[in-house]
Design a protein around this motif. Structure first.
Motif, short mmCIF file in Angstrom:
data_model
loop_
_atom_site.label_atom_id
_atom_site.label_comp_id
_atom_site.label_asym_id
_atom_site.label_seq_id
_atom_site.Cartn_x
_atom_site.Cartn_y
_atom_site.Cartn_z
N ARG A 184 0.81 -1.22 0.00
CA ARG A 184 0.00 0.00 0.00
C ARG A 184 0.85 1.27 0.00
NH1 ARG A 184 -4.59 -1.84 -2.06
NH2 ARG A 184 -5.93 -3.00 -0.62
N GLY A 185 2.16 1.11 0.07
CA GLY A 185 3.04 2.28 0.02
C GLY A 185 3.19 2.98 1.34
N TYR A 186 2.92 2.29 2.44
CA TYR A 186 2.99 2.91 3.76
C TYR A 186 4.35 2.71 4.43
CZ TYR A 186 -2.07 3.18 3.27
OH TYR A 186 -3.34 3.45 2.82
N LEU A 187 5.15 1.81 3.89
CA LEU A 187 6.49 1.54 4.43
C LEU A 187 7.52 1.64 3.34
CD1 LEU A 187 6.20 -1.61 6.77
CD2 LEU A 187 6.50 0.76 7.46
N THR A 188 8.73 2.00 3.75
CA THR A 188 9.89 1.93 2.87
C THR A 188 11.03 1.37 3.68
OG1 THR A 188 11.29 3.19 1.34
CG2 THR A 188 10.71 4.26 3.42
N VAL A 189 12.07 0.87 3.01
CA VAL A 189 13.18 0.26 3.74
C VAL A 189 14.49 0.57 3.03
CG1 VAL A 189 12.93 -1.95 2.51
CG2 VAL A 189 14.09 -1.90 4.72
N ASP A 190 15.50 0.95 3.82
CA ASP A 190 16.88 0.98 3.35
C ASP A 190 17.60 -0.05 4.20
OD1 ASP A 190 16.99 2.58 5.77
OD2 ASP A 190 16.65 4.34 4.52
N THR A 191 18.17 0.37 5.30
CA THR A 191 18.62 -0.60 6.30
C THR A 191 17.59 -0.71 7.43
OG1 THR A 191 19.86 1.15 7.45
CG2 THR A 191 21.06 -0.19 5.84
N LEU A 192 16.68 0.28 7.48
CA LEU A 192 15.65 0.33 8.51
C LEU A 192 14.27 0.44 7.86
CD1 LEU A 192 17.31 2.93 10.92
CD2 LEU A 192 17.33 0.44 11.19
N ARG A 193 13.24 -0.02 8.58
CA ARG A 193 11.86 0.16 8.14
C ARG A 193 11.41 1.56 8.55
NH1 ARG A 193 13.93 -4.73 6.96
NH2 ARG A 193 12.35 -6.19 6.25
N ARG A 194 10.86 2.31 7.59
CA ARG A 194 10.43 3.69 7.86
C ARG A 194 9.02 3.92 7.32
NH1 ARG A 194 15.29 6.61 8.71
NH2 ARG A 194 17.15 5.45 8.00
N LEU A 195 8.28 4.81 7.97
CA LEU A 195 6.98 5.23 7.46
C LEU A 195 7.18 6.18 6.29
CD1 LEU A 195 4.76 6.04 10.58
CD2 LEU A 195 4.59 4.06 9.08
N THR A 196 6.37 6.02 5.26
CA THR A 196 6.34 7.00 4.17
C THR A 196 5.37 8.11 4.53
OG1 THR A 196 4.53 5.87 3.04
CG2 THR A 196 6.78 5.15 2.49
N SER A 197 5.32 9.15 3.73
CA SER A 197 4.36 10.22 3.96
C SER A 197 2.93 9.68 3.86
CB SER A 197 4.57 11.36 2.97
OG SER A 197 4.48 10.90 1.63
N SER A 198 2.73 8.72 2.95
CA SER A 198 1.41 8.09 2.82
C SER A 198 1.06 7.30 4.08
CB SER A 198 1.38 7.16 1.60
OG SER A 198 1.54 7.88 0.40
N GLY A 199 2.07 6.64 4.66
CA GLY A 199 1.85 5.89 5.89
C GLY A 199 1.45 6.79 7.04
N ARG A 200 2.12 7.94 7.15
CA ARG A 200 1.78 8.88 8.21
C ARG A 200 0.38 9.46 8.01
NH1 ARG A 200 7.37 9.94 7.63
NH2 ARG A 200 6.98 11.53 6.03
N ALA A 201 0.04 9.76 6.74
CA ALA A 201 -1.29 10.28 6.45
C ALA A 201 -2.37 9.23 6.75
CB ALA A 201 -1.37 10.71 4.98
N TYR A 202 -2.06 7.97 6.48
CA TYR A 202 -2.98 6.88 6.76
C TYR A 202 -3.30 6.80 8.25
CZ TYR A 202 -4.60 2.00 7.12
OH TYR A 202 -5.30 0.84 7.40
N LEU A 203 -2.27 6.86 9.08
CA LEU A 203 -2.48 6.79 10.53
C LEU A 203 -3.24 8.02 11.04
CD1 LEU A 203 0.96 5.36 11.73
CD2 LEU A 203 -1.21 4.14 11.42
#
Length: 214
Positions: A184-203
């Protein structure tokens, strides 16, 4: 269980074998892999025993588009004399996660919910109320998947093992819980799991409509 064992046991999986089965004539069921092909269907592949799965040929079915699920839902409620408000169809369709498997139950629950109110149309408020009753969240996330987002919102970017520790589960189980939030595009990952702007808006939207605590 005996049938499944006969399929995965290396010494018998290529030859006919008799299995005790009270429902079969004579009390035995004869399975012969040269004569029969077994077809299993599931949307929880991760739950299948690895020994069994390794002897299967996977066929991945194409998911429905949200719009297609919406059309199926519309037909269901129209047969019951109801209609969707235009802005309420897609939010409900997205909770089905590309599957029409639960549409019948959803329609029945929705018809009962709206009938109690004496209405003939389904609004966004009705859809949100139905989600609460069915214990699901917008876009089809379940409690564990939502918890992934809430933990990252609370504690900041996290490693996979840190998320798994917070959920008291294995890293493999945690990866399964991440699939839908990533999709759904709410998470992204490099070395860590992070919220995307869409994830923050969802919450924020869930909090606004009191589907989670602020």
């Amino acid at each position: 269980m005996g049938l499944i064992r006969s399929m995965i046991a290396p010494d018998v999986c290529r030859s006919a074998v008799a299995i005790k089965c009270e429902a079969a004539p004579g009390g035995e069921l004869v399975t012969d892999p040269k004569r029969y092909t077994f077809v299993f269907a599931t949307n929880k592949v991760d739950k299948i025993d690895s020994a069994l799965l390794s002897r299967m040929i996977p066929i991945h079915l194409e998911e429905y588009l949200d719009e297609e699920v919406g059309e199926i839902l519309c037909r269901g409620v129209e047969k019951n004399g109801l209609r969707f408000n235009e802005d309420s169809i897609l939010p409900l369709a997205r909770t089905c996660r590309g599957s029409a498997r639960d549409v019948g139950d959803i329609v029945n629950d929705l018809v009962g919910l709206v009938a109690v109110k004496g209405k003939k149309s389904v609004s966004q408020d009705d859809v949100r109320e139905l989600m609460r009753l069915r214990n699901i969240y917008p876009d089809g996330l379940d409690h564990k998947e939502l918890s992934v987002l809430l933990n990252i919102e609370k504690d900041g970017p996290l490693q996979l093992r840190q998320l798994a520790c917070r959920h008291s589960c294995s890293s493999k189980e945690m990866q399964q819980a991440e699939i839908m939030p990533f999709k759904r595009g709410y998470l992204t990952v490099d070395t860590l799991r992070r919220l995307t702007s869409s994830g923050r808006a969802y919450l924020m939207d869930l909090s606004k409509h009191r589907m989670i605590r602020a």
